[in-house]
Motif scaffolding. Sequence first.
Motif, PDB file in Angstrom:
ATOM      1  N   ASN A 287       0.823  -1.215   0.000  1.00 32.34           N
ATOM      2  CA  ASN A 287       0.000   0.000   0.000  1.00 32.34           C
ATOM      3  C   ASN A 287       0.853   1.259   0.000  1.00 32.34           C
ATOM      4  O   ASN A 287       1.910   1.302   0.615  1.00 32.34           O
ATOM      5  CB  ASN A 287      -0.885   0.023   1.238  1.00 32.34           C
ATOM      6  N   LYS A 288       0.342   2.304  -0.669  1.00 36.73           N
ATOM      7  CA  LYS A 288       1.039   3.594  -0.630  1.00 36.73           C
ATOM      8  C   LYS A 288       0.348   4.504   0.383  1.00 36.73           C
ATOM      9  O   LYS A 288      -0.864   4.635   0.383  1.00 36.73           O
ATOM     10  CB  LYS A 288       1.012   4.233  -2.016  1.00 36.73           C
ATOM     11  N   ASP A 290       0.745   7.800   0.664  1.00 35.60           N
ATOM     12  CA  ASP A 290       0.376   9.133   0.180  1.00 35.60           C
ATOM     13  C   ASP A 290      -0.874   9.132  -0.685  1.00 35.60           C
ATOM     14  O   ASP A 290      -1.399  10.190  -1.021  1.00 35.60           O
ATOM     15  CB  ASP A 290       1.533   9.730  -0.627  1.00 35.60           C
ATOM     16  N   ASP A 291      -1.354   7.953  -1.065  1.00 36.03           N
ATOM     17  CA  ASP A 291      -2.548   7.898  -1.899  1.00 36.03           C
ATOM     18  C   ASP A 291      -3.762   8.415  -1.118  1.00 36.03           C
ATOM     19  O   ASP A 291      -3.859   8.212   0.086  1.00 36.03           O
ATOM     20  CB  ASP A 291      -2.777   6.441  -2.328  1.00 36.03           C
ATOM     21  N   LYS A 293      -6.656   7.340  -1.199  1.00 36.34           N
ATOM     22  CA  LYS A 293      -7.583   6.316  -0.727  1.00 36.34           C
ATOM     23  C   LYS A 293      -7.267   5.886   0.699  1.00 36.34           C
ATOM     24  O   LYS A 293      -8.073   5.241   1.341  1.00 36.34           O
ATOM     25  CB  LYS A 293      -7.574   5.122  -1.672  1.00 36.34           C
ATOM     26  N   HIS A 411       0.546  14.022  -5.410  1.00 36.50           N
ATOM     27  CA  HIS A 411       0.320  12.629  -5.774  1.00 36.50           C
ATOM     28  C   HIS A 411      -0.662  12.576  -6.948  1.00 36.50           C
ATOM     29  O   HIS A 411      -1.431  13.496  -7.163  1.00 36.50           O
ATOM     30  CB  HIS A 411      -0.253  11.871  -4.571  1.00 36.50           C
ATOM     31  N   ASN A 412      -0.590  11.469  -7.719  1.00 36.80           N
ATOM     32  CA  ASN A 412      -1.458  11.360  -8.888  1.00 36.80           C
ATOM     33  C   ASN A 412      -2.936  11.356  -8.521  1.00 36.80           C
ATOM     34  O   ASN A 412      -3.774  11.818  -9.288  1.00 36.80           O
ATOM     35  CB  ASN A 412      -1.141  10.066  -9.645  1.00 36.80           C
ATOM     36  N   SER A 413      -3.231  10.814  -7.347  1.00 34.50           N
ATOM     37  CA  SER A 413      -4.647  10.707  -6.972  1.00 34.50           C
ATOM     38  C   SER A 413      -5.243  12.045  -6.555  1.00 34.50           C
ATOM     39  O   SER A 413      -6.429  12.133  -6.282  1.00 34.50           O
ATOM     40  CB  SER A 413      -4.796   9.702  -5.838  1.00 34.50           C
ATOM     41  N   SER A 470     -10.981   7.846  -4.872  1.00 30.85           N
ATOM     42  CA  SER A 470      -9.706   7.289  -5.355  1.00 30.85           C
ATOM     43  C   SER A 470      -9.700   5.767  -5.267  1.00 30.85           C
ATOM     44  O   SER A 470      -9.041   5.091  -6.043  1.00 30.85           O
ATOM     45  CB  SER A 470      -8.556   7.868  -4.539  1.00 30.85           C
ATOM     46  N   LYS A 474      -9.679   2.340  -9.457  1.00 26.86           N
ATOM     47  CA  LYS A 474      -8.744   1.267  -9.779  1.00 26.86           C
ATOM     48  C   LYS A 474      -8.847   0.775 -11.214  1.00 26.86           C
ATOM     49  O   LYS A 474      -7.875   0.759 -11.959  1.00 26.86           O
ATOM     50  CB  LYS A 474      -9.009   0.089  -8.841  1.00 26.86           C
ATOM     51  N   ASN A 499      -3.221   5.436 -11.425  1.00 23.96           N
ATOM     52  CA  ASN A 499      -2.169   6.425 -11.156  1.00 23.96           C
ATOM     53  C   ASN A 499      -1.078   6.448 -12.210  1.00 23.96           C
ATOM     54  O   ASN A 499       0.069   6.787 -11.943  1.00 23.96           O
ATOM     55  CB  ASN A 499      -1.545   6.204  -9.777  1.00 23.96           C
TER      56      ASN A 499
END
Lengths: 1076, 220
Positions: A287-288, A290-291, A293, A411-413, A470, A474, A499
């Motif tokens: 898991n990231k 910074d996302d 979600k 972040h991309n999200s 977010s 997916k 992402n």
Amino acid sequence: MINRLKTYSNLLNIQSKSFKNFLKIGIINELKKIQKIIHSNFEINFHINALKYKKPKLSSESCLIKNETYNIDIKIPMEIKYEGKIIFKKKYISFCKIPFMTEKGTFICNGNTRIIINQLIRSPGIYIKKKKNCLLATLIPKTGSWITIKRNKKKENFIKIDKINNSIPLFTFLNILGLSKKKITLSLNKNNYSKNFKISKKKKIEIPTINLTQLSKENNIKTIRNNLYNRFLNSDNYNLGDTGRFKINKKIYKTEFFTNKKILMPEDFLGIFNYMIKIKNINIKSNKIDDLKNKIVLSVGELMQNKFNNIIKDIYTKIIEKINKFEQKKKQEEKYNKEKKEEKIKINKTYFINSKNLTDNIKKFITTNPLSQLLNDLNPLSELTHKRKISTLGIGGIEKNKASTKIREIHNSHYGRICPIETSEGKNAGLVLSLAKDIRINKHGFIESPFYKVIKGNIKKNKGIFFISSENEKNIKIAPCDILKNFKLNKNYGVKNKNEFYYDSYKSINFISTSTDQFNSIGTGIIPFLEHNDANRVLMGATMQKQALILKNKEPSLIETGREILINRDSKSTIIAKESGTVIYSSSKKIIIQKKSKKSKFKNINLFKKYFKKKLKKNKKIKKHKHTIYLLNIDEKNNSNIYQTRTSIVKKNDWIKKGQIIAEGIGSLNGNLCLGKNILVGYLSWEGYNFEDAIIISERLRNEDILTSIHVKKCKSFLINHKEKKEEITKNIPDIKLKNVKNLNNNGIIKIGSKINGKEILIGIIKKRLINYEVELIYEILSEYERKNISVLSPKNLVGIVTNTKIHKIKNCYQIEIYITEKKKIQIGDKLSGRHGNKGVISKIIPIVDMPYLPDGTPIDIILNPLGIPSRMNVGQIYECLLNLSAINLKERYKIQPFDEYQYKNNSEILIYKKLNQSRKKTKKEWLFNPNNPGKTILFNGKNGKPFKQTISFGYSYILKLMHIAEEKIHAKTISNYSSIIKQPVKGKSKNGGQRFGEMEVWAIEGFGAAFLLQELLTIKSDDLHNKSQILKNLMNGLSMSKPNVPESFKLLILELQSLGLNINIFTKKKTLFTK
Amino acid sequence: MKYIKIYILRNKKFKNQNINFLKIKPFNCPNYNFFGNEIRRSLLLNIKKTMTITNIKFFISKSKSKHPKKLKIFHPVNEFFDIEEIKENLSNICINLKKLRFKFNPKNNKEKKTFIILNSFNKKSFSAKDIIIPSTSNLKIVNLKEHLFNKISQKINLKVLIKIENNENYFYNPIKRINFILEKNNNIGKYIILDLNSDININPFKAFIESLKYLNLNNT
């Protein structure tokens, strides 16, 4: 074009919705914990279903004037039983008072408008992390202790609770929780994972020696079991929260086995372990953090509920304490007088619950929490952007100094949810963010963004708007709005998925965004031609718009982007109609609107006769009118010292719809946002005065009040009312000329409307005192004392008019406030800026004659430096400048959509040239557009009337005056205060202090070898006590300067060393002790 | 002595401004550009002799007092005061008043300031026409249709006292725009064309002639 109106929502919805949720559901959920308290002989019942809210006593406006808080009263019926008998009957008691939100999303606390910012934190749930040797799974709850499960490369499994050093093997942990050996092996054998657990007979379990004593002091299995039960299975201490349970359910279980329990079950641990084994086999990415979600937004409601939860826990413990106290007291009484009959037990209703303490506790939350701040109400835009801020700081968040650069990055999200441009500069960069335009927050706290659906290349607007978080992004391919216009089949387009960004065919697109500027916030959305600017300069432009002062004759900008009306609607000073109807009356203080109504029978005729004393026929129909009154009064009190007024826009007999703006404040004109002025600018260098971003302006801007702003200054003083009356406010002040006292009222306070220039008396105060006790007798006989003048004076450079005076009484103390309004004209040193981050300071104000002029004779008002553009890359200012020029010549106004380049190539350039050419033909001024060098003409020098050598670009641009005014900051020192210990001058303008002569400055003088100058600066001018006073005498008598002595700070150093036990002294040249 | 020949090409009066086109032919002038620029500069710098509003004061009183025989007392009111009976703010009225333009022909040179009064007793909308000017002074308001304020009710009387002055420190320039062009003709030779826009209260041609007094043409 897209029908954008659909997505527009109320911009303050986040604040108001979550507070409403707290009042309706949150409070009751928390109160259920103390619904029934049974302890020893007592039984206390709170009937929560009959909970009542009482309306606030004062309106929000009168709270501001009287320095009080705007709150509602919560009332609950309470019942107390003692040994089965009812002592206290079921009756409503006031439980506590909670600060109430106003219509515009603010709180009023002790007369100040405050706001609570949204917080962005890590959401509860499971996080799985890969390291070199092991796999880690951490379980984060809403409240309670953290758990980490560790899995080695040797396939050994351990569990760790909080930050205890030693870890427990997973198998024993599960045993303790109550799972038998059989159950564990069965559940794992099914899936053939028995090899993962090393329990085969050949290889014994290797339990590392651990201290179970750290969990509990007694090495007893029962106590350990109780301890673990209290930690994870007791709902008082452990809470996963809705989102935590939702996330665990989604990861571990199938949909059939979803549960709603807020505590951890032993099966959950098995499930997590099962999931970890899976990951190792399939190699899923970890898991990231910074996302988006994995992050949730806590709004006002949730933050308040957390505080309320703590308060209720306190109440529970306090009630039990008091019961114990009561029983002890009773036992003692029974010992002494056994024979006496039992009296009736009487208990006050405030014995168990004291509402005053509780309200103070909640008030403390609003005044001391770092997330609650004073509202920045300089202009309507700064109000709104402050309400839509998101902060990762605060309790349970990130610490400011420890935050690495990785956390602060985009972040991309973030696309469509959080603005990538607008953050605060400096220390908080990337930690304090702002929300994007059309977002929504769902019930779990995740941010969602709106999209349209696309099926096989067809955009389906009829199906409505889909809000996507977010987590749901997916398996979806999202396209930006830019491709909408030129959507062609058989072509590849840029697509976002998981992402990542890549090109894909049109058929694979699932969703498309609703507008071109969906990703950015409201502050950046106002800037026209945003796409031609560098992002760093847009950030500056957005922050400087928040600092713009509102000017005297307001003027909207000629180019807009279409969001300005929304901003005005949510401002504090606008009034919106609550119901539709016709206007009966409108003036500068009041608006009355009459609701249209049908004719109806008056039900109770007798009552009507009583009131109006009229005779009525039977069955006569009467018109019932409903009036709603809107008061336009606005208080002078303001967090940013700005003069405020409110004016009505409507006329008599107008029809008004519900939700229409009736009255507006100082920041708007007929629904348009007014932050600055449209001023003629030219880009050329002029005798070197605009070197390094300096700005030259013409005298016209100062003389015709184009850039003047109005401010309010508040002067405050206290008067303590003793019995002896030592202090007094009077007009009769000793030793003062009549000229200075003529503006005072008889009570000693200055009259409203009197002019102030420099230091003048605002409040006349006298202090009585006695010098000798021998003289006291004489004074007693004559009833007179020696009187000293300690009256309050106005500040040094203040020139203005007194507009209001207020007197509050707080217990024994009187508080007197005086409001002075002043106009500030533009000066050298003031800060000006455009909307594209092109800022500068005024260096010279020159007469109109010397200014360069256009071919038709009109002189330019502002000269900017052309070298400010190429390195900063904010080309948008030139586009704005030229389009404004054609707007003034054609008398038009434009609405420009951000990112309009997607319609066709070089769209904005073509539009501007077209409009300039059109204005050339209409006004017959040939110099407005020249195809060889478009947007430029030859200007003339004002001094000699000759043309400049090269063509120069010019036009009208929207220029803001910022709040950094030179007059407030300039400061010089003559006689000042000295600090008490080292006797050096203090620093700061408010203390009348000096400028620090620091380390670098000393080096500079050392470099020149000016030794005597340096000695003078370090001794006589700062902390050589004796010579400081001596030098004045020497100057007056014509003597030479005395030699400098040892400075006071050096003596202090030696004293400190001596206190450490070192024998250090100062000696003179003759080797005797230095004593002075 | 130097002679200048002047042609008036156009002289028109509009609602907001006066427009004038002049053709100028100076004799024995080597540098025409210098001459044109000097006229432009002196017109912008030196023409300030117009009357402007320098101070405004407001007074209010109740229209019905309890003692009818008593005199009405007017109380002074500051600029930032809101009155319910009047629809506009007082600061907005100040802005409206400063749009007024005056013409003034003094009998004596000593006369430099006058006071004018605006009394509002009735319920109506007030414009510049309602201002009372003392008969002794030769003052004239040019734009009489300028709207000032609306009075909604009769409960209150408003009195406005306005000071008009010819103060040189108070900056006001009646000339709005000025431009000059050099042209050449085979018959006449070189000449200058002046393009003058001014406020309605002054005559641009007179202002031009007055500006010639201040010229310093020794260098030509």
